[in-house]
Design a protein around this motif. Structure first.
Motif, PDB file in Angstrom:
ATOM      1  N   GLN A  47       0.792  -1.225   0.000  1.00 24.86           N
ATOM      2  CA  GLN A  47       0.000   0.000   0.000  1.00 24.86           C
ATOM      3  C   GLN A  47       0.826   1.278   0.000  1.00 24.86           C
ATOM      4  N   SER A  48       2.141   1.152   0.018  1.00 25.38           N
ATOM      5  CA  SER A  48       2.959   2.356   0.115  1.00 25.38           C
ATOM      6  C   SER A  48       4.234   2.225  -0.707  1.00 25.38           C
ATOM      7  N   ILE A  49       4.845   3.372  -0.905  1.00 23.26           N
ATOM      8  CA  ILE A  49       6.105   3.451  -1.635  1.00 23.26           C
ATOM      9  C   ILE A  49       6.994   4.444  -0.896  1.00 23.26           C
ATOM     10  N   SER A  50       8.289   4.155  -0.836  1.00 22.75           N
ATOM     11  CA  SER A  50       9.210   5.104  -0.216  1.00 22.75           C
ATOM     12  C   SER A  50      10.521   5.102  -0.970  1.00 22.75           C
ATOM     13  N   GLY A  51      11.272   6.135  -0.744  1.00 23.92           N
ATOM     14  CA  GLY A  51      12.549   6.325  -1.412  1.00 23.92           C
ATOM     15  C   GLY A  51      12.984   7.763  -1.226  1.00 23.92           C
ATOM     16  N   PHE A  52      13.476   8.358  -2.296  1.00 25.81           N
ATOM     17  CA  PHE A  52      14.006   9.708  -2.210  1.00 25.81           C
ATOM     18  C   PHE A  52      13.363  10.608  -3.250  1.00 25.81           C
ATOM     19  N   ARG A  53      12.961  11.789  -2.807  1.00 21.53           N
ATOM     20  CA  ARG A  53      12.305  12.782  -3.658  1.00 21.53           C
ATOM     21  C   ARG A  53      13.293  13.915  -3.930  1.00 21.53           C
ATOM     22  N   TRP A  54      13.365  14.340  -5.190  1.00 19.81           N
ATOM     23  CA  TRP A  54      14.264  15.424  -5.579  1.00 19.81           C
ATOM     24  C   TRP A  54      13.585  16.760  -5.298  1.00 19.81           C
ATOM     25  N   THR A  55      14.253  17.633  -4.544  1.00 20.22           N
ATOM     26  CA  THR A  55      13.687  18.938  -4.192  1.00 20.22           C
ATOM     27  C   THR A  55      14.056  20.021  -5.200  1.00 20.22           C
ATOM     28  N   GLY A  56      14.905  19.682  -6.139  1.00 18.70           N
ATOM     29  CA  GLY A  56      15.442  20.670  -7.059  1.00 18.70           C
ATOM     30  C   GLY A  56      16.887  20.988  -6.725  1.00 18.70           C
ATOM     31  N   PHE A  57      17.295  20.594  -5.491  1.00 18.28           N
ATOM     32  CA  PHE A  57      18.657  20.851  -5.030  1.00 18.28           C
ATOM     33  C   PHE A  57      19.304  19.606  -4.440  1.00 18.28           C
ATOM     34  N   ARG A  58      18.475  18.748  -3.818  1.00 17.57           N
ATOM     35  CA  ARG A  58      19.008  17.552  -3.168  1.00 17.57           C
ATOM     36  C   ARG A  58      17.907  16.507  -3.029  1.00 17.57           C
ATOM     37  N   TRP A  59      18.310  15.286  -2.679  1.00 13.29           N
ATOM     38  CA  TRP A  59      17.379  14.195  -2.437  1.00 13.29           C
ATOM     39  C   TRP A  59      16.983  14.192  -0.964  1.00 13.29           C
ATOM     40  N   VAL A  60      15.687  14.020  -0.676  1.00 10.58           N
ATOM     41  CA  VAL A  60      15.200  13.882   0.691  1.00 10.58           C
ATOM     42  C   VAL A  60      14.358  12.618   0.776  1.00 10.58           C
ATOM     43  N   PHE A  61      14.410  11.958   1.928  1.00 10.81           N
ATOM     44  CA  PHE A  61      13.633  10.738   2.102  1.00 10.81           C
ATOM     45  C   PHE A  61      12.147  11.065   2.061  1.00 10.81           C
ATOM     46  N   TYR A  62      11.367  10.230   1.368  1.00  6.29           N
ATOM     47  CA  TYR A  62       9.946  10.504   1.150  1.00  6.29           C
ATOM     48  C   TYR A  62       9.194   9.191   1.017  1.00  6.29           C
ATOM     49  N   GLY A  63       7.995   9.157   1.510  1.00  2.70           N
ATOM     50  CA  GLY A  63       7.127   8.006   1.344  1.00  2.70           C
ATOM     51  C   GLY A  63       5.692   8.463   1.220  1.00  2.70           C
ATOM     52  N   THR A  64       4.884   7.671   0.532  1.00  2.00           N
ATOM     53  CA  THR A  64       3.484   8.016   0.367  1.00  2.00           C
ATOM     54  C   THR A  64       2.649   6.765   0.139  1.00  2.00           C
ATOM     55  N   ASP A  65       1.368   6.901   0.294  1.00  2.00           N
ATOM     56  CA  ASP A  65       0.408   5.840   0.020  1.00  2.00           C
ATOM     57  C   ASP A  65       0.296   5.679  -1.492  1.00  2.00           C
ATOM     58  N   LEU A  66       0.275   4.448  -1.972  1.00  2.00           N
ATOM     59  CA  LEU A  66       0.184   4.223  -3.420  1.00  2.00           C
ATOM     60  C   LEU A  66      -1.115   4.761  -4.017  1.00  2.00           C
ATOM     61  N   ARG A  67      -2.150   4.915  -3.194  1.00  2.00           N
ATOM     62  CA  ARG A  67      -3.411   5.468  -3.711  1.00  2.00           C
ATOM     63  C   ARG A  67      -3.272   6.934  -4.114  1.00  2.00           C
ATOM     64  N   ARG A  68      -2.223   7.592  -3.642  1.00  2.00           N
ATOM     65  CA  ARG A  68      -1.989   8.993  -3.992  1.00  2.00           C
ATOM     66  C   ARG A  68      -1.226   9.145  -5.299  1.00  2.00           C
ATOM     67  N   VAL A  69      -0.681   8.051  -5.834  1.00  2.00           N
ATOM     68  CA  VAL A  69       0.091   8.122  -7.074  1.00  2.00           C
ATOM     69  C   VAL A  69      -0.857   7.910  -8.256  1.00  2.00           C
ATOM     70  N   ARG A  70      -0.960   8.930  -9.098  1.00  2.00           N
ATOM     71  CA  ARG A  70      -1.836   8.848 -10.263  1.00  2.00           C
ATOM     72  C   ARG A  70      -1.155   8.109 -11.410  1.00  2.00           C
ATOM     73  N   SER A  71       0.093   8.491 -11.704  1.00  2.00           N
ATOM     74  CA  SER A  71       0.828   7.828 -12.776  1.00  2.00           C
ATOM     75  C   SER A  71       2.320   8.012 -12.545  1.00  2.00           C
ATOM     76  N   PHE A  72       3.104   7.282 -13.329  1.00  2.00           N
ATOM     77  CA  PHE A  72       4.557   7.309 -13.150  1.00  2.00           C
ATOM     78  C   PHE A  72       5.229   6.957 -14.463  1.00  2.00           C
ATOM     79  N   GLN A  73       6.513   7.299 -14.527  1.00  2.00           N
ATOM     80  CA  GLN A  73       7.347   6.892 -15.646  1.00  2.00           C
ATOM     81  C   GLN A  73       8.763   6.721 -15.116  1.00  2.00           C
ATOM     82  N   CYS A  74       9.357   5.546 -15.347  1.00  2.00           N
ATOM     83  CA  CYS A  74      10.705   5.328 -14.847  1.00  2.00           C
ATOM     84  C   CYS A  74      11.709   5.258 -15.994  1.00  2.00           C
ATOM     85  N   PHE A  75      12.959   5.602 -15.670  1.00  2.00           N
ATOM     86  CA  PHE A  75      14.021   5.705 -16.676  1.00  2.00           C
ATOM     87  C   PHE A  75      15.227   4.897 -16.264  1.00  2.00           C
TER      88      PHE A  75
END
Length: 140
Positions: A112-140
């Motif tokens: 039900q959840s995903i966690s990792g690191f979110r880019w702030t524009g300057f650095r990576w910060v630890f972040y997690g959220t409920d998968l129901r909040r993710v509308r779509s994604f694209q990985c590279f």
């Protein structure tokens, strides 16, 4: 400041809280929360941010996958964590149901959840959220 490592409980050695209580290393042998190396509280062991910034472009949502079907475009159906599992440890762009979008580097995907690191524009910060909040994604 109170040092919980010095607490004594009947029938247990110092620093050993007993059933349901965490064990602490002896004073001076580490810091932070039990089970986490110093400086990684709450992040889990072995999770490290990427060494560099994400790609310098912003993908378009029209080519993104939805979590529910793996198809194209946004969706309002139930989340399928298996759809995003292939993005583990890869630069991933997320679009949330709130309208926010950002670069993300997933290191854990649960039911039900995903966690990792979110880019702030300057650095990576630890972040997690409920998968129901993710509308779509694209990985590279």
């Amino acid at each position: 400041m109170f040092d919980y490592r010095q607490m004594q409980f009947p029938g247990f050695p110092p620093g050993q809280g007993g059933p349901g209580f965490p064990s602490f290393p002896p004073s001076g042998q580490g810091q932070g929360f039990p089970g986490y190396p110093p400086g990684q509280q709450g992040m889990g062991q072995g999770q490290q941010a990427p060494a560099g910034p994400p790609p310098s472009f912003t993908p378009t949502q029209a080519t993104a996958q939805t979590l529910s079907t793996g198809g194209q475009g946004p969706s309002a159906f139930a989340v399928d964590p298996g759809a995003i599992r292939g993005c583990l440890f890869r630069y991933t762009y997320l679009w949330l149901t709130s309208g926010q979008s950002f670069w993300f580097y997933p290191t854990f995907i649960g039911r039900q959840s995903i966690s990792g690191f979110r880019w702030t524009g300057f650095r990576w910060v630890f972040y997690g959220t409920d998968l129901r909040r993710v509308r779509s994604f694209q990985c590279f």
